[in-house]
Design a protein around this motif. Structure first.
Motif, PDB file in Angstrom:
ATOM      1  N   ASN A 154       0.844  -1.186   0.000  1.00 57.95           N
ATOM      2  CA  ASN A 154       0.000   0.000   0.000  1.00 57.95           C
ATOM      3  C   ASN A 154       0.883   1.241   0.000  1.00 57.95           C
ATOM      4  N   CYS A 155       0.651   2.149  -0.919  1.00 57.80           N
ATOM      5  CA  CYS A 155       1.365   3.425  -0.963  1.00 57.80           C
ATOM      6  C   CYS A 155       0.827   4.311   0.145  1.00 57.80           C
ATOM      7  N   ILE A 156       1.740   4.868   0.974  1.00 58.73           N
ATOM      8  CA  ILE A 156       1.292   5.754   2.051  1.00 58.73           C
ATOM      9  C   ILE A 156       1.877   7.159   1.959  1.00 58.73           C
ATOM     10  N   GLY A 157       2.781   7.390   1.004  1.00 62.81           N
ATOM     11  CA  GLY A 157       3.316   8.742   0.884  1.00 62.81           C
ATOM     12  C   GLY A 157       4.440   8.875  -0.115  1.00 62.81           C
ATOM     13  N   ALA A 158       4.864  10.115  -0.266  1.00 62.65           N
ATOM     14  CA  ALA A 158       5.927  10.452  -1.210  1.00 62.65           C
ATOM     15  C   ALA A 158       7.282  10.463  -0.511  1.00 62.65           C
ATOM     16  N   THR A 159       8.328  10.177  -1.258  1.00 66.20           N
ATOM     17  CA  THR A 159       9.683  10.287  -0.721  1.00 66.20           C
ATOM     18  C   THR A 159      10.305  11.623  -1.091  1.00 66.20           C
ATOM     19  N   ASN A 160       9.650  12.373  -1.961  1.00 66.98           N
ATOM     20  CA  ASN A 160      10.147  13.696  -2.324  1.00 66.98           C
ATOM     21  C   ASN A 160       8.979  14.670  -2.408  1.00 66.98           C
ATOM     22  N   LYS A 161       9.278  15.943  -2.465  1.00 66.23           N
ATOM     23  CA  LYS A 161       8.232  16.959  -2.513  1.00 66.23           C
ATOM     24  C   LYS A 161       7.551  16.934  -3.872  1.00 66.23           C
ATOM     25  N   GLY A 162       6.311  17.310  -3.875  1.00 67.02           N
ATOM     26  CA  GLY A 162       5.553  17.344  -5.114  1.00 67.02           C
ATOM     27  C   GLY A 162       4.138  16.861  -4.881  1.00 67.02           C
ATOM     28  N   VAL A 163       3.490  16.497  -5.954  1.00 66.03           N
ATOM     29  CA  VAL A 163       2.112  16.029  -5.890  1.00 66.03           C
ATOM     30  C   VAL A 163       2.085  14.680  -5.177  1.00 66.03           C
ATOM     31  N   PRO A 164       1.167  14.480  -4.217  1.00 65.89           N
ATOM     32  CA  PRO A 164       1.060  13.160  -3.563  1.00 65.89           C
ATOM     33  C   PRO A 164       0.862  12.061  -4.612  1.00 65.89           C
ATOM     34  N   PRO A 165       1.686  11.015  -4.548  1.00 67.63           N
ATOM     35  CA  PRO A 165       1.669  10.002  -5.602  1.00 67.63           C
ATOM     36  C   PRO A 165       0.632   8.897  -5.439  1.00 67.63           C
ATOM     37  N   CYS A 166       0.086   8.719  -4.251  1.00 64.36           N
ATOM     38  CA  CYS A 166      -0.728   7.535  -3.956  1.00 64.36           C
ATOM     39  C   CYS A 166      -2.134   7.623  -4.537  1.00 64.36           C
ATOM     40  N   TRP A 167      -2.605   6.480  -5.078  1.00 67.78           N
ATOM     41  CA  TRP A 167      -3.969   6.387  -5.612  1.00 67.78           C
ATOM     42  C   TRP A 167      -4.963   5.986  -4.533  1.00 67.78           C
ATOM     43  N   GLY A 168      -4.504   5.514  -3.370  1.00 65.68           N
ATOM     44  CA  GLY A 168      -5.413   5.071  -2.317  1.00 65.68           C
ATOM     45  C   GLY A 168      -5.831   3.622  -2.475  1.00 65.68           C
ATOM     46  N   THR A 169      -5.071   2.866  -3.237  1.00 61.84           N
ATOM     47  CA  THR A 169      -5.355   1.446  -3.440  1.00 61.84           C
ATOM     48  C   THR A 169      -4.155   0.624  -2.984  1.00 61.84           C
ATOM     49  N   SER A 170      -4.344  -0.672  -2.927  1.00 60.89           N
ATOM     50  CA  SER A 170      -3.226  -1.564  -2.615  1.00 60.89           C
ATOM     51  C   SER A 170      -3.154  -2.634  -3.686  1.00 60.89           C
ATOM     52  N   VAL A 171      -2.056  -3.362  -3.703  1.00 56.83           N
ATOM     53  CA  VAL A 171      -1.854  -4.418  -4.688  1.00 56.83           C
ATOM     54  C   VAL A 171      -1.166  -5.593  -3.996  1.00 56.83           C
ATOM     55  N   VAL A 172      -1.493  -6.799  -4.433  1.00 53.31           N
ATOM     56  CA  VAL A 172      -0.809  -7.990  -3.936  1.00 53.31           C
ATOM     57  C   VAL A 172       0.186  -8.420  -5.009  1.00 53.31           C
ATOM     58  N   VAL A 173       1.445  -8.563  -4.589  1.00 53.68           N
ATOM     59  CA  VAL A 173       2.499  -8.969  -5.518  1.00 53.68           C
ATOM     60  C   VAL A 173       3.177 -10.239  -5.024  1.00 53.68           C
ATOM     61  N   LYS A 174       3.727 -10.958  -5.966  1.00 54.20           N
ATOM     62  CA  LYS A 174       4.477 -12.181  -5.672  1.00 54.20           C
ATOM     63  C   LYS A 174       5.963 -11.865  -5.837  1.00 54.20           C
ATOM     64  N   ILE A 175       6.767 -12.249  -4.853  1.00 52.08           N
ATOM     65  CA  ILE A 175       8.207 -12.032  -4.937  1.00 52.08           C
ATOM     66  C   ILE A 175       8.797 -13.072  -5.887  1.00 52.08           C
ATOM     67  N   VAL A 176       9.432 -12.577  -6.957  1.00 54.05           N
ATOM     68  CA  VAL A 176      10.007 -13.463  -7.965  1.00 54.05           C
ATOM     69  C   VAL A 176      11.488 -13.206  -8.207  1.00 54.05           C
ATOM     70  N   ASP A 177      12.017 -12.129  -7.612  1.00 53.93           N
ATOM     71  CA  ASP A 177      13.385 -11.751  -7.956  1.00 53.93           C
ATOM     72  C   ASP A 177      14.072 -11.054  -6.791  1.00 53.93           C
ATOM     73  N   TYR A 178      15.366 -10.915  -6.931  1.00 57.03           N
ATOM     74  CA  TYR A 178      16.207 -10.251  -5.953  1.00 57.03           C
ATOM     75  C   TYR A 178      16.668  -8.914  -6.513  1.00 57.03           C
TER      76      TYR A 178
END
Length: 132
Positions: free
Chosen positions: A74-98
């Motif tokens: 879930n996106c909870i915020g920006a790491t830099n100044k500017g327009v808030p990047p989050c859409w207010g949704t979450s996603v389930v991902v599968k870890i496949v790589d390093y």
């Protein structure tokens, strides 16, 4: 009617406890994204695992024990100044790589997974993630 009301109240209490527990277990980190091709991967070689996938840094990797693990991100915020990047949704991902040394985030999402939760123009976001 009293029994039905008691059952409903119990179900609501249990639901609230489950929600609070999952929030309490969420870890925070950062996410970036990578673009296709997504194969080969460290976990599955040339096997395709769809588009909702991710690579992980040493924070989660655990000598390949993260392979195949699903995370709700879930996106909870920006790491830099500017327009808030989050859409207010979450996603389930599968870890496949390093995500090797120099990785810019805790989780490196596929471009499609990142785009589902945040504006790709942000490049890097603050996330909460939980194992599913």
């Amino acid at each position: 009617m009293g029994v039905v009301n008691n059952i409903c109240a119990l179900m609501i209490a249990v639901s609230m406890a489950v929600c609070l527990t999952s929030v309490a277990n969420a870890a925070q980190g950062t996410a970036t994204f990578y673009t296709p091709p997504y194969v080969p991967s460290s976990c599955y070689g040339y096997e395709t695992n769809g588009l909702m996938i991710a690579a992980t840094s040493d924070a989660i990797w655990g000598n390949r024990t993260a392979c195949g693990t699903n995370y709700n991100v879930n996106c909870i915020g920006a790491t830099n100044k500017g327009v808030p990047p989050c859409w207010g949704t979450s996603v389930v991902v599968k870890i496949v790589d390093y995500c090797q040394i120099g990785c810019q985030g805790t989780i490196n999402l596929s471009q499609e997974a990142f785009s589902a939760i945040a504006n790709p123009d942000a490049g890097k976001i603050i996330i909460e993630y939980t194992k599913v």
